[in-house]
Design an enzyme around this catalytic site. Structure first.
Site, PDB file in Angstrom:
ATOM      1  N   LYS A   1      40.196 -20.956   9.740  1.00  0.00           N
ATOM      2  CA  LYS A   1      40.599 -20.898  11.155  1.00  0.00           C
ATOM      3  C   LYS A   1      39.317 -20.620  11.932  1.00  0.00           C
ATOM      4  O   LYS A   1      38.870 -19.481  12.052  1.00  0.00           O
ATOM      5  CB  LYS A   1      41.610 -19.768  11.345  1.00  0.00           C
TER       6      LYS A   1
ATOM      7  N   GLU B   1      33.695  -8.501   8.099  1.00  0.00           N
ATOM      8  CA  GLU B   1      32.381  -8.325   8.724  1.00  0.00           C
ATOM      9  C   GLU B   1      32.626  -8.242  10.222  1.00  0.00           C
ATOM     10  O   GLU B   1      33.054  -9.221  10.841  1.00  0.00           O
ATOM     11  CB  GLU B   1      31.468  -9.500   8.347  1.00  0.00           C
TER      12      GLU B   1
ATOM     13  N   CYS C   1      25.805 -10.316  15.730  1.00  0.00           N
ATOM     14  CA  CYS C   1      26.380  -9.028  15.321  1.00  0.00           C
ATOM     15  C   CYS C   1      25.289  -8.045  14.905  1.00  0.00           C
ATOM     16  O   CYS C   1      25.448  -6.831  15.047  1.00  0.00           O
ATOM     17  CB  CYS C   1      27.360  -9.233  14.185  1.00  0.00           C
TER      18      CYS C   1
ATOM     19  N   GLU D   1      30.227  -2.103  21.840  1.00  0.00           N
ATOM     20  CA  GLU D   1      29.524  -3.375  21.607  1.00  0.00           C
ATOM     21  C   GLU D   1      29.730  -4.275  22.826  1.00  0.00           C
ATOM     22  O   GLU D   1      30.855  -4.563  23.212  1.00  0.00           O
ATOM     23  CB  GLU D   1      30.089  -4.068  20.365  1.00  0.00           C
TER      24      GLU D   1
HETATM   25  P1  NAD Z   1      37.330 -12.162  17.515  1.00  0.00           P
HETATM   26  O1  NAD Z   1      37.755 -11.028  16.672  1.00  0.00           O
HETATM   27  O2  NAD Z   1      37.841 -12.234  18.917  1.00  0.00           O
HETATM   28  O3  NAD Z   1      37.762 -13.550  16.863  1.00  0.00           O
HETATM   29  C1  NAD Z   1      37.352 -13.894  15.550  1.00  0.00           C
HETATM   30  C2  NAD Z   1      38.376 -14.836  14.955  1.00  0.00           C
HETATM   31  O4  NAD Z   1      39.602 -14.119  14.774  1.00  0.00           O
HETATM   32  C3  NAD Z   1      38.705 -16.043  15.841  1.00  0.00           C
HETATM   33  O5  NAD Z   1      38.854 -17.162  15.021  1.00  0.00           O
HETATM   34  C4  NAD Z   1      40.013 -15.631  16.474  1.00  0.00           C
HETATM   35  O6  NAD Z   1      40.817 -16.715  16.897  1.00  0.00           O
HETATM   36  C5  NAD Z   1      40.667 -14.879  15.341  1.00  0.00           C
HETATM   37  N1  NAD Z   1      41.713 -13.927  15.758  1.00  0.00           N
HETATM   38  C6  NAD Z   1      41.782 -13.222  16.916  1.00  0.00           C
HETATM   39  N2  NAD Z   1      42.895 -12.448  16.911  1.00  0.00           N
HETATM   40  C7  NAD Z   1      43.528 -12.668  15.728  1.00  0.00           C
HETATM   41  C8  NAD Z   1      44.730 -12.173  15.151  1.00  0.00           C
HETATM   42  N3  NAD Z   1      45.503 -11.282  15.782  1.00  0.00           N
HETATM   43  N4  NAD Z   1      45.077 -12.622  13.925  1.00  0.00           N
HETATM   44  C9  NAD Z   1      44.310 -13.516  13.264  1.00  0.00           C
HETATM   45  N5  NAD Z   1      43.170 -14.031  13.775  1.00  0.00           N
HETATM   46  C10 NAD Z   1      42.778 -13.608  14.996  1.00  0.00           C
HETATM   47  O7  NAD Z   1      35.744 -12.187  17.468  1.00  0.00           O
HETATM   48  P2  NAD Z   1      34.775 -13.162  18.262  1.00  0.00           P
HETATM   49  O8  NAD Z   1      34.784 -12.755  19.693  1.00  0.00           O
HETATM   50  O9  NAD Z   1      35.060 -14.559  17.882  1.00  0.00           O
HETATM   51  O10 NAD Z   1      33.345 -12.806  17.610  1.00  0.00           O
HETATM   52  C11 NAD Z   1      32.521 -11.794  18.072  1.00  0.00           C
HETATM   53  C12 NAD Z   1      32.667 -10.549  17.224  1.00  0.00           C
HETATM   54  O11 NAD Z   1      32.337 -10.870  15.870  1.00  0.00           O
HETATM   55  C13 NAD Z   1      31.713  -9.435  17.596  1.00  0.00           C
HETATM   56  O12 NAD Z   1      32.404  -8.222  17.537  1.00  0.00           O
HETATM   57  C14 NAD Z   1      30.642  -9.484  16.509  1.00  0.00           C
HETATM   58  O13 NAD Z   1      29.952  -8.280  16.281  1.00  0.00           O
HETATM   59  C15 NAD Z   1      31.452  -9.890  15.334  1.00  0.00           C
HETATM   60  N6  NAD Z   1      30.603 -10.487  14.305  1.00  0.00           N
HETATM   61  C16 NAD Z   1      30.341  -9.769  13.166  1.00  0.00           C
HETATM   62  C17 NAD Z   1      29.505 -10.289  12.185  1.00  0.00           C
HETATM   63  C18 NAD Z   1      29.188  -9.525  10.933  1.00  0.00           C
HETATM   64  O14 NAD Z   1      28.661 -10.138   9.998  1.00  0.00           O
HETATM   65  N7  NAD Z   1      29.466  -8.239  10.864  1.00  0.00           N
HETATM   66  C19 NAD Z   1      28.960 -11.565  12.365  1.00  0.00           C
HETATM   67  C20 NAD Z   1      29.243 -12.261  13.535  1.00  0.00           C
HETATM   68  C21 NAD Z   1      30.081 -11.719  14.494  1.00  0.00           C
END
Ligand code: NAD
Length: 486
Positions: free
Chosen positions: A178, A254, A288, A390
């Site tokens: 997804k 992550e 991140c 963040e």
């Molecule tokens: P997000 O959590 O909003 O979305 C990530 C994914 O989860 C998307 O595909 C989204 O559609 C899906 N999603 C959202 N709600 C959901 C639910 N209730 N059930 C199932 N899936 C759901 O994150 P984002 O805004 O896309 O990405 C940014 C975040 O990712 C930041 O917090 C960043 O720090 C983190 N990040 C972490 C790492 C790491 O390796 N630790 C790497 C990259 C990004």
């Protein structure tokens, strides 16, 4: 305009419920693609295809044959390099050189490296004594976990998605991906690659949509998904963890960070300024591992702030393909609103704005893009939300410190624990401080240097589990012990 469909069982299929949503360019807010949103029926089909593929040709392949297919995937990504670069640039608006130097080559590497690892990493074996003196032999066998749900974010879409799909497939699993609703293009393109290379149908599936009450939730709640690997916000991780508890399914998370950069007075100043500049502003701060809290030892504080300001003011905004452009927009208008709300909070909390703090003047054709200025603050209290939460934008706060103990305490005063960078020429100190900062990843005199064989993941609310190298094998396989009585 591109029509993007779901990729299920080797076919590109529209949504049965007829739902579509628009993908807009971060550069100018124009609609660039129409995406088919997967409903429950498409998610069911994708999971069922993945389950059947496990029992079919894919499940019968020898490790060597599977590994050869994954090498083929890596080669085909490299052959279609320009298509992947163009797709990722269209989705994210990030400059061409960021795609060509880091994000797309790493996508191909994720298939090669984990193919090599699965071929070369041994399992364990123990001889044990038994009362009859004949003994027994134990040995471990790795078996795939099954259908893996891969939920990916938008900030480095192809790199982060393949970082999970590569090892999952190397271990013999099948996947349903997804991608983020903001960045569906490269995951879709990878479907074409899988078909071209001859990866059996149903091994790699993509369902598009949102999180709650959409594809993300349908996938993570699905009883036939055996494990979930997720990269994204901590809050989302918490929701997915609840979904995964039904059926006691394994998770690898992550998540977010609020990473500290620690700059000692004995550092190589140019190197440290360069490193913090990259870690705070690369990808418009949407990394991140990026640094939003910088702590600089007092004797070099003023010089450091001046030098970082100069670099931040030297960026060139523009379309990703325009010559000389080294700085892109944020991913969306919605994310820009979030980042600008923190810019406003910083002002309200009494920050000194060293540079930025707003929106740059852009030419008319880019005026609707999600642009924000790289921003540096000083003089905020550590209790400010700007220091605690963040932001995920191109910004950092810089604060002076006077002792090693003080800066370790400051660095650790966070709910997050993803990464840190330490800048010093005193290696004894570097080892000492690295041992005391509560994070999963520490860089000394560098940032984002990634060896894919190493453990990657966060402490505290930044994650659960580790991926990378053999750690990925731990998550993507079940280790079965066989005990043979002699
Ligand atoms: P997000 O959590 O909003 O979305 C990530 C994914 O989860 C998307 O595909 C989204 O559609 C899906 N999603 C959202 N709600 C959901 C639910 N209730 N059930 C199932 N899936 C759901 O994150 P984002 O805004 O896309 O990405 C940014 C975040 O990712 C930041 O917090 C960043 O720090 C983190 N990040 C972490 C790492 C790491 O390796 N630790 C790497 C990259 C990004």
């Amino acid at each position: 305009m591109r029509q993007i469909n779901n990729f299920i069982n080797g076919e590109f299929v529209a949504s049965g419920i007829g739902k579509r949503f628009d993908k807009r360019s971060p550069v100018d807010n124009q609609v660039i693609a129409s995406i088919a949103e997967a409903g429950q029926a498409e998610v069911d089909q994708a999971v069922s295809a993945a389950k059947h593929a496990l029992a079919g040709e894919w499940g019968q392949l020898s490790t060597n044959d599977r590994v050869d297919l994954l090498y083929g995937v890596a080669d085909e990504i490299t052959r279609r390099f320009d298509d992947f670069v163009a797709a990722e640039m269209a989705d994210t608006g990030q400059p061409h050189h960021v795609m060509t130097h880091a994000f797309i080559p790493r996508g191909a590497a994720n298939f090669k490296v984990f193919a090599d690892i699965i071929k070369n990493v041994p399992t364990e074996s123990f001889h044990m004594d038994t009362p009859d003196g004949r003994g027994a032999l134990n040995y471990g066998v790795r078996v795939p976990k099954g259908v893996i749900g891969v939920v990916a974010p938008w900030n480095a879409p192809f790199l982060l998605m393949t970082w999970k799909v590569g090892p999952a497939l190397a271990c013999g699993n099948t996947v349903v991906v997804k991608p983020s609703e903001e960045t569906p293009l490269t995951a879709t393109l990878l479907g074409e690659v899988m078909n071209k290379v001859g990866v059996p149908k149903g091994v790699y599936n993509v369902i598009n949509g949102f999180g709650p009450d959409s594809a993300g939730e349908f996938l993570t709640r699905h009883k036939d998904v055996d494990a979930i690997t997720f990269t994204g916000e901590t809050r989302t991780g918490s929701t997915i963890m609840k979904a995964a508890s039904d059926g006691i399914r394994d998770v690898s998370f992550e998540m977010g960070g609020k990473n500290a950069g620690i700059v000692f007075a004995d550092c190589d100043l140019d190197n440290a300024v360069d490193g913090i500049f990259r870690s705070s502003f690369l990808n418009t701060g949407q990394v991140c591992l990026g640094t939003e809290r910088v702590y600089v030892e007092r004797p070099i504080f003023d010089r450091f702030v001046t030098a970082l300001k100069e670099k931040a003011e030297g960026v060139t905004f523009g379309r990703p393909t325009d010559a000389g452009v080294n700085y892109g927009p944020l991913i969306s208008q919605e994310h820009r609103e979030k980042v600008l709300s923190y810019y406003a909070k910083a002002r309200a909390d009494g920050a000194t704005i060293v540079t930025g703090g707003g929106v740059p003047d852009m030419p008319a054709d880019l005026a609707e893009g999600s642009w924000v200025q790289p921003t540096i603050w000083t003089d905020l209290p550590e209790s400010s939300a700007v220091i605690q939460e963040e932001i995920f934008g191109p910004c950092c706060h810089i604060r002076p410190f006077d002792s090693e103990e003080e800066v370790i305490e400051l660095a650790n005063a966070s709910d997050y624990g993803l990464a840190t960078t330490i800048w010093t020429e005193n290696l004894t100190r570097a080892h000492r401080v690295a041992g005391k900062v509560d994070v999963g990843i520490t860089w000394v005199n560098s940032w984002f240097l990634r060896d894919l064989r190493t453990a990657f993941g966060g402490a505290k609310q930044s994650g659960i589990g580790r991926e990378g190298g053999v750690h990925s094998l731990e998550f993507y396989t079940e280790m079965r012990n066989v005990c043979i009585k002699m």
